[in-house]
Scaffold this active site. Structure first.
Site: not given
Ligand code: NAD
Length: 490
Positions: A181, A235, A239, A256, A289, A387
Site C-alpha cells: 500500500k 509516522s 504506527a 520504521e 527520516c 519531528e
Molecule cells: P504517514 O504515517 O502519514 O503515512 C505512511 C503510510 O501509512 C501511508 O501509506 C499512509 O496512507 C498510511 N496510513 C495512514 N493511516 C493509516 C492507517 N490508519 N492504517 C494503515 N495505514 C495508514 O507518514 P508519511 O507522512 O507518509 O511519512 C512521513 C513519516 O515517515 C515521517 O515521520 C518519517 O520520519 C517517517 N519515515 C520513517 C522512515 C524510517 O525508515 N524510519 C523512513 C521514511 C519515513
C-alpha cells in the site's frame, strides 16, 4: 488521459490496483498532485475495505505455491525484477520526481539503482541463509526459515519506491506474498513496479498493489486475520493505529518511524566537514527520516561552525527538481508546507531566531520551503522535540561531552545520530552512550544493506536489513530428529 492510464512526462502509468495479476479499478478515485507545480498527475483508484480484502485473498491464494517455490527460483525472479527496474530506470526516475518532488538527478544516480540493488541483494542473501545444526544427546536440532505468509507493507511518500522495495524484496525472497500500500501522495512508481514484476514472470497474486487513503483502507489491511506480517514505514501516530488494529490477530509488526536525530559537532572536528554534514541534512527538502535536524555544537566552535555552515547553505540552489543544477526541490504537498511553517512560526513566536530561511520561497510558489536554521531554542521546546519533516534545522551549544550526550539523547526518538570529531577515543566514548539505531562518525547516510536498520524508542520496533529482514519475514522452525530417523532439510 485514456481511461485508467495517466501519462506523466511521457510515461504511461496505470491508475488501477494490481490484485491477483489483474488491474482492478475502484468506483472512487483520489487526485494525485505534483509538488513541482501543484498540477494533477491523475485520478487514482481509491480502495477501501473491499479492495483490501480482495488483495489479501489474492496474496493468501498465491502463498502456498510461492512458499513451495525453491529459493533459487524465487531469487531468479527477483533478479529478473531488478533487470526490469534497470531497463525502466529513466521512466521510474522521472515519474517519481513528478510525484514526490525529489531531485531527478538523485533518482537517476542513487535511488533507482538502489531499488534494483534491493532486489539483487535480498535474492542473494536468501540463498545464504542457514544455520549449523545443534546436537543434543544424539538428536539433531535443525533450524529453518519458513515463509510466514501474506505480508502487508505500508510505505510513505518521501522515498516511495526505495522504501517499498526495501520491504517487498526480502518479503518475496523469504517466500511470503505481498500486499503493498503506497502513500496517497506518491502512488505512481508502485504501479510501475507491478508492471515490471508481471513482465519478469512473478506469478499472479504474489505481489499485489492497492492504493487509497490510509485512513480509509489501512484498517481493513492491518486487521485482516489472514495477514501474517505487517511492515510499516511512516509516522508515529499512524504506527499506533496500526499496532492497535493488528492487536486482535497479534500480527507481528516491523515499524520504521520518525526521528529527531542529533549532529554533534566537537571543537576538535574538521569544521568544514561538519558544516558539509549539516548542510546535507537539507537533502530531499529535509524529508528524510534519518535527518540530523538538531545540530549540537561545542560552544568554542559555534561561531566558526555557523559561519561555514551559513556560507555553504546559502550556496544551495532551490528550484525545479528536474533541473540538474537544483539542490533542493519542493516539499511534497501544500499540507506538508503548512505543517512545516506552523512549526517555524511557533518557534519564532517563542523566541527563536532564523539565521537563514524561516518561510516558503514565494517567488517559486508556495511549495518550496527555504532551508532554515533556527537558534535560541530551548531543549524542551516543540521545535527541538518534535519531528518537522522539512528543511528546518536547529542549533544549540554545549560545553562538555556529558552535556552533548545528554542533549543528544533527550528526545522521545532514537533513529540515528551523527558525530563529528577528530578524536577517535572521543568517538568511541560518545557513540557507546548514544541511543540510536544508526550512528555515523564523520560521515552520513552511508549504510551496508547487511547491517541492521531501525530505530530505538519511538523511532521504531524491530530491525530490517540482512539477516534481520529474514528474521522478521520468516517463521523460524526447529526440527528435532531422533537418532537414526534421517536428516532434515530446508
Ligand atoms: P504517514 O504515517 O502519514 O503515512 C505512511 C503510510 O501509512 C501511508 O501509506 C499512509 O496512507 C498510511 N496510513 C495512514 N493511516 C493509516 C492507517 N490508519 N492504517 C494503515 N495505514 C495508514 O507518514 P508519511 O507522512 O507518509 O511519512 C512521513 C513519516 O515517515 C515521517 O515521520 C518519517 O520520519 C517517517 N519515515 C520513517 C522512515 C524510517 O525508515 N524510519 C523512513 C521514511 C519515513
Amino acid at each position: 488521459m485514456t481511461e485508467h492510464i495517466t501519462t506523466v512526462a511521457g510515461v504511461a502509468v496505470d491508475t488501477r490496483h494490481w490484485i491477483g495479476g489483474r488491474r482492478v479499478p475502484s468506483a472512487e478515485t483520489f487526485t494525485d498532485l505534483s509538488p513541482i507545480d501543484g498540477s494533477s498527475l491523475g485520478e487514482i483508484s481509491r480502495g477501501g475495505g473491499e479492495e483490501a480484502a480482495a488483495a489479501v485473498a489474492a496474496a493468501k491464494a498465491a502463498f502456498p505455491g510461492w512458499a513451495a517455490t525453491p529459493r533459487t527460483e524465487r531469487a531468479r525472479l527477483l533478479r529478473a525484477i531488478a533487470d526490469g527496474v534497470e531497463k525502466r530506470l529513466q521512466d521510474l526516475a522521472i515519474v517519481e520526481t513528478h510525484d514526490n518532488g525529489a531531485l531527478l538527478r538523485s533518482h537517476r544516480r542513487g535511488v533507482m539503482p538502489r531499488v534494483a540493488h534491493n532486489f539483487r541483494f535480498f535474492a542473494d542473501w536468501s540463498l545464504r541463509l542457514g544455520h549449523e545444526d545443534f546436537e543434543t544427546r544424539g538428536h539433531t536440532n535443525h533450524v529453518s526459515w519458513d515463509p510466514a505468509g501474506p505480508s502487508v507493507l505500508i510505505t510513505p511518500w518521501n522515498a516511495p519506491l526505495m522504501l517499498a522495495t526495501w520491504k517487498v524484496a526480502p518479503a518475496l525472497a523469504a517466500g511470503n506474498t505481498v500486499v503493498l500500500k503506497p502513500a496517497e501522495w506518491s502512488p505512481l512508481t508502485a504501479s510501475l513496479l507491478a508492471d515490471i514484476a508481471a513482465e519478469a514472470g512473478l506469478p499472479a497474486g504474489v505481489l499485489n498493489v492497492v492504493q487509497g487513503l490510509g485512513a480509509e483502507i489501512g484498517d481493513a489491511l492491518t486487521s485482516n486475520p489472514d495477514v501474517r506480517r505487517i511492515s510499516f514505514t511512516g509516522s508515529v501516530p499512524t504506527a499506533r493505529r496500526i499496532a492497535a488494529s493488528a492487536a486482535a490477530g497479534l500480527t507481528p509488526l516491523s515499524l520504521e518511524l520518525g526521528g529527531k536525530s542529533p549532529l554533534l559537532v566537537f571543537a576538535d572536528a574538521d569544521l568544514d566537514l561538519a558544516a558539509d554534514l549539516a548542510v546535507e541534512q537539507y537533502d530531499n527538502a529535509g524529508q528524510v527520516c534519518l535527518a540530523a535536524t538538531r545540530i549540537l555544537v561545542e560552544e568554542t566552535a559555534a561561531e566558526e561552525f555557523t559561519r561555514r555552515f551559513t556560507e555553504k547553505a546559502s550556496a544551495l540552489r532551490q528550484g525545479d527538481p528536474r533541473d540538474e543544477t537544483t539542490d533542493i526541490g519542493p516539499n511534497v504537498h501544500s499540507r506538508q508546507v503548512e505543517k512545516i511553517d506552523g512549526f517555524v512560526r511557533r518557534a519564532l513566536a517563542a523566541g527563536a531566531r532564523a539565521v537563514i530561511g524561516g518561510g516558503p520561497d514565494t517567488d517559486l510558489g508556495g511549495l518550496y520551503y527555504r532551508p532554515t536554521l533556527l537558534t535560541g531554542v530551548g531543549q524542551d521546546s516543540e521545535i527541538v522535540q518534535e519531528e518537522v519533516f522539512g528543511p528546518v534545522l536547529t542549533l544549540q551549544t554545549f560545553s562538555s561531552e556529558d552535556e552533548a550526550i545528554a542533549l543528544a539523547n533527550d528526545t522521545r526518538f532514537g533513529l540515528a545520530a551523527t558525530v563529528a570529531t577528530g578524536d577517535p577515543e572521543r568517538a568511541r566514548r560518545v557513540t557507546a552512550r548514544l541511543v540510536a539505531g544508526t550512528v555515523w562518525v564523520n560521515c552520513f547516510f552511508v549504510r551496508d544493506l547487511r547491517a541492521p536498520f531501525g530505530g530505538s524508542r519511538l523511532s521504531g520496533v524491530g530491525r530490517e536489513g540482512g539477516d534481520w529482514s529474514f528474521d522478521f519475514y520468516c517463521d523460524m522452525k526447529n526440527t528435532v530428529t531422533a537418532p537414526g530417523s534421517g536428516q532434515p532439510h530446508g
